[in-house]
Design a protein around this motif. Structure first.
Motif, mmCIF file in Angstrom:
data_model
loop_
_atom_site.group_PDB
_atom_site.id
_atom_site.type_symbol
_atom_site.label_atom_id
_atom_site.label_comp_id
_atom_site.label_asym_id
_atom_site.label_seq_id
_atom_site.Cartn_x
_atom_site.Cartn_y
_atom_site.Cartn_z
ATOM 1 N N ALA A 8 43.748 -19.063 98.974
ATOM 2 C CA ALA A 8 44.831 -18.928 99.651
ATOM 3 C C ALA A 8 46.281 -18.661 98.955
ATOM 4 O O ALA A 8 46.827 -17.835 99.117
ATOM 5 C CB ALA A 8 45.094 -20.046 100.646
ATOM 6 N N GLY A 9 46.262 -19.706 97.555
ATOM 7 C CA GLY A 9 47.372 -19.371 96.955
ATOM 8 C C GLY A 9 47.413 -17.935 96.203
ATOM 9 O O GLY A 9 48.592 -17.287 95.925
ATOM 10 N N ALA A 10 46.348 -17.451 95.723
ATOM 11 C CA ALA A 10 45.986 -16.327 95.069
ATOM 12 C C ALA A 10 46.396 -15.001 95.991
ATOM 13 O O ALA A 10 47.245 -14.030 95.535
ATOM 14 C CB ALA A 10 44.890 -16.173 94.525
ATOM 15 N N VAL A 11 45.921 -15.344 97.161
ATOM 16 C CA VAL A 11 46.195 -14.163 98.099
ATOM 17 C C VAL A 11 47.820 -14.174 98.406
ATOM 18 O O VAL A 11 48.499 -12.897 98.462
ATOM 19 C CB VAL A 11 45.625 -14.379 99.458
ATOM 20 N N LEU A 12 48.636 -14.966 98.673
ATOM 21 C CA LEU A 12 49.926 -15.247 98.922
ATOM 22 C C LEU A 12 50.620 -14.609 97.515
ATOM 23 O O LEU A 12 51.627 -13.654 97.614
ATOM 24 C CB LEU A 12 50.511 -16.699 99.023
ATOM 25 N N VAL A 13 50.248 -14.894 96.258
ATOM 26 C CA VAL A 13 50.903 -14.125 95.137
ATOM 27 C C VAL A 13 50.741 -12.767 95.161
ATOM 28 O O VAL A 13 51.425 -11.834 95.002
ATOM 29 C CB VAL A 13 50.084 -14.835 93.894
ATOM 30 N N GLU A 14 49.393 -12.409 95.528
ATOM 31 C CA GLU A 14 48.947 -11.046 95.364
ATOM 32 C C GLU A 14 49.574 -10.250 96.608
ATOM 33 O O GLU A 14 50.116 -8.952 96.550
ATOM 34 C CB GLU A 14 47.760 -10.597 95.682
ATOM 35 N N GLY A 15 49.729 -10.748 97.860
ATOM 36 C CA GLY A 15 50.164 -9.940 99.016
ATOM 37 C C GLY A 15 48.972 -9.318 99.660
ATOM 38 O O GLY A 15 47.851 -9.224 99.144
ATOM 39 N N PHE A 16 49.400 -8.520 100.687
ATOM 40 C CA PHE A 16 48.321 -7.737 101.249
ATOM 41 C C PHE A 16 48.858 -6.197 101.005
ATOM 42 O O PHE A 16 49.988 -5.722 100.781
ATOM 43 C CB PHE A 16 48.200 -7.892 102.817
ATOM 44 N N GLY A 17 47.911 -5.426 101.231
ATOM 45 C CA GLY A 17 48.236 -3.979 101.527
ATOM 46 C C GLY A 17 47.412 -3.147 102.533
ATOM 47 O O GLY A 17 46.428 -3.726 103.098
ATOM 48 N N ARG A 18 47.442 -1.946 102.466
ATOM 49 C CA ARG A 18 46.828 -1.119 103.312
ATOM 50 C C ARG A 18 45.629 -0.582 102.677
ATOM 51 O O ARG A 18 45.594 -0.220 101.495
ATOM 52 C CB ARG A 18 47.802 0.015 103.798
ATOM 53 N N LEU A 52 34.883 -5.244 98.647
ATOM 54 C CA LEU A 52 33.806 -6.085 98.603
ATOM 55 C C LEU A 52 32.644 -6.019 97.383
ATOM 56 O O LEU A 52 32.639 -7.108 96.707
ATOM 57 C CB LEU A 52 33.083 -5.923 99.862
ATOM 58 N N LEU A 53 32.711 -4.763 96.917
ATOM 59 C CA LEU A 53 32.131 -4.409 95.677
ATOM 60 C C LEU A 53 32.720 -5.221 94.365
ATOM 61 O O LEU A 53 31.826 -5.823 93.580
ATOM 62 C CB LEU A 53 31.798 -2.903 95.427
ATOM 63 N N VAL A 54 33.973 -5.092 94.243
ATOM 64 C CA VAL A 54 34.741 -5.699 93.275
ATOM 65 C C VAL A 54 34.646 -7.293 93.237
ATOM 66 O O VAL A 54 34.287 -7.687 92.269
ATOM 67 C CB VAL A 54 36.079 -5.196 93.275
ATOM 68 N N LEU A 55 34.834 -7.911 94.386
ATOM 69 C CA LEU A 55 34.571 -9.225 94.581
ATOM 70 C C LEU A 55 33.254 -9.645 94.003
ATOM 71 O O LEU A 55 32.985 -10.656 93.383
ATOM 72 C CB LEU A 55 34.724 -9.576 96.075
ATOM 73 N N ALA A 95 40.523 -9.301 96.986
ATOM 74 C CA ALA A 95 39.307 -9.399 96.929
ATOM 75 C C ALA A 95 38.741 -10.464 95.518
ATOM 76 O O ALA A 95 37.965 -11.258 95.886
ATOM 77 C CB ALA A 95 38.468 -8.192 96.649
ATOM 78 N N VAL A 96 39.436 -10.038 94.398
ATOM 79 C CA VAL A 96 39.285 -10.771 93.259
ATOM 80 C C VAL A 96 39.815 -12.261 93.435
ATOM 81 O O VAL A 96 39.131 -13.293 92.850
ATOM 82 C CB VAL A 96 39.865 -10.325 91.869
ATOM 83 N N ALA A 97 40.737 -12.510 94.217
ATOM 84 C CA ALA A 97 41.201 -13.597 94.503
ATOM 85 C C ALA A 97 40.130 -14.674 95.161
ATOM 86 O O ALA A 97 40.253 -15.886 95.176
ATOM 87 C CB ALA A 97 42.676 -13.632 95.335
#
Length: 286
Positions: free
Chosen positions: A130-140, A150-153, A97-99
């Motif tokens: 897109a690059g930041a998302v790759l670094v962060e990865g995804f989660g459940r 979304l609030l954090v974003l 979200a921050v990314a």
């Protein structure tokens, strides 16, 4: 422009260091600790003003509202969203979200002013995200986790966007100081309401050292660098540099935790770098 880029990158690298520190305070009363952090940061800013001779400008009329927005949304509500969000989602979800912040910082001002954003900045923001998302990865996550993400974003983007109207007169120092002392009061109220007035007595040495680092590096230094960069570059270009946060966090994991970044982190870092080149190469419009 180059100095603004350096300031923004350095500020985001400071923010990235908070990831390593945060792992040491997971058992602390977080809202209370945050109020201590902002109180110390406000005191440090006053010391800096005294030593350097900087004047602390007083807000006027509507400027109080903008600063209250920076403190309330960008600092207090942001921290509430992160703390509550990780109870419903893995940290990577909040990180993703921050990314996405560069996209909002590039598009929202353009919508507000009805001026088309520079195409290179929008493309660069997309690539950096897109690059930041790759670094962060995804989660459940669950539905509540998505809501908190979304609030954090929105709050993270608001931290910068709400400061823009007052930066020209108050400067980086004025915005930093007033938003920080307001956040101190806000986090104190949240801390007392959720953790109790005695929570501050439960903070240990590790917690206080972490609060000192967060106050000195992640707040005082990072805020001054960031708001100076936003004033020089504009929110859209400065927003591109938020992609430095996950990269610096991953880099700090090597000496601190002995964790060597995996292939996706290296790929994401390269994509972030490409996005920065694209976005920052675009000439700034008047």
């Amino acid at each position: 422009m180059l100095l603004g880029i350096v300031f923004a990158a350095a500020g985001m690298a400071c923010v990235g260091s908070s990831v390593a520190v945060s792992t040491a305070i997971t058992d602390a009363p977080l809202f209370t600790l945050q109020s201590v952090r902002y109180a110390v940061a406000a005191a440090l800013l006053l010391v800096v003003a005294r030593v350097t001779g900087w004047r602390v400008p007083s807000p006027r009329r509507r400027e109080w509202l903008w600063l209250a927005g920076v403190a309330g949304a960008g600092l207090v509500l942001f921290n509430v969203g992160v703390v509550r969000g990780v109870a419903h989602a893995e940290p990577a979800v909040i990180g993703v979200a921050v990314a996405a912040v560069p996209m909002l910082l590039a598009i929202v001002p353009a919508v507000a002013t009805r001026i088309l954003p520079a195409r290179g900045v929008v493309i660069g923001a997309t690539v950096v995200t897109a690059g930041a998302v790759l670094v962060e990865g995804f989660g459940r996550t669950d539905a509540a986790g998505i809501g908190y993400a979304l609030l954090v974003l929105v709050c993270e983007a608001g931290f910068t966007l709400l400061a823009v109207p007052v930066l020209s007169r108050l400067g980086a120092f004025g915005v930093s100081f007033h938003s920080v002392w307001m956040a101190t009061a806000g986090m104190a109220v949240v801390g007392v309401a959720t953790e109790g007035p005695a929570a501050v007595t439960t903070l240990g040495t590790t917690d206080l050292l972490a609060a000192l680092h967060l106050a000195a590096v992640v707040t005082t230094l990072a805020f001054l660098l960031w708001f100076t960069a936003v004033d020089r570059l504009g929110s859209g270009r400065a927003g591109l540099l938020t992609g430095v946060v996950p990269v610096s966090a991953a880099a700090l994991g090597v000496p601190l935790d002995g964790v060597v970044p995996g292939p996706m982190v290296w790929l994401g870092t390269a994509v972030v770098a490409a996005g920065l080149v694209i976005g920052l190469s675009e000439r700034r419009r008047g």
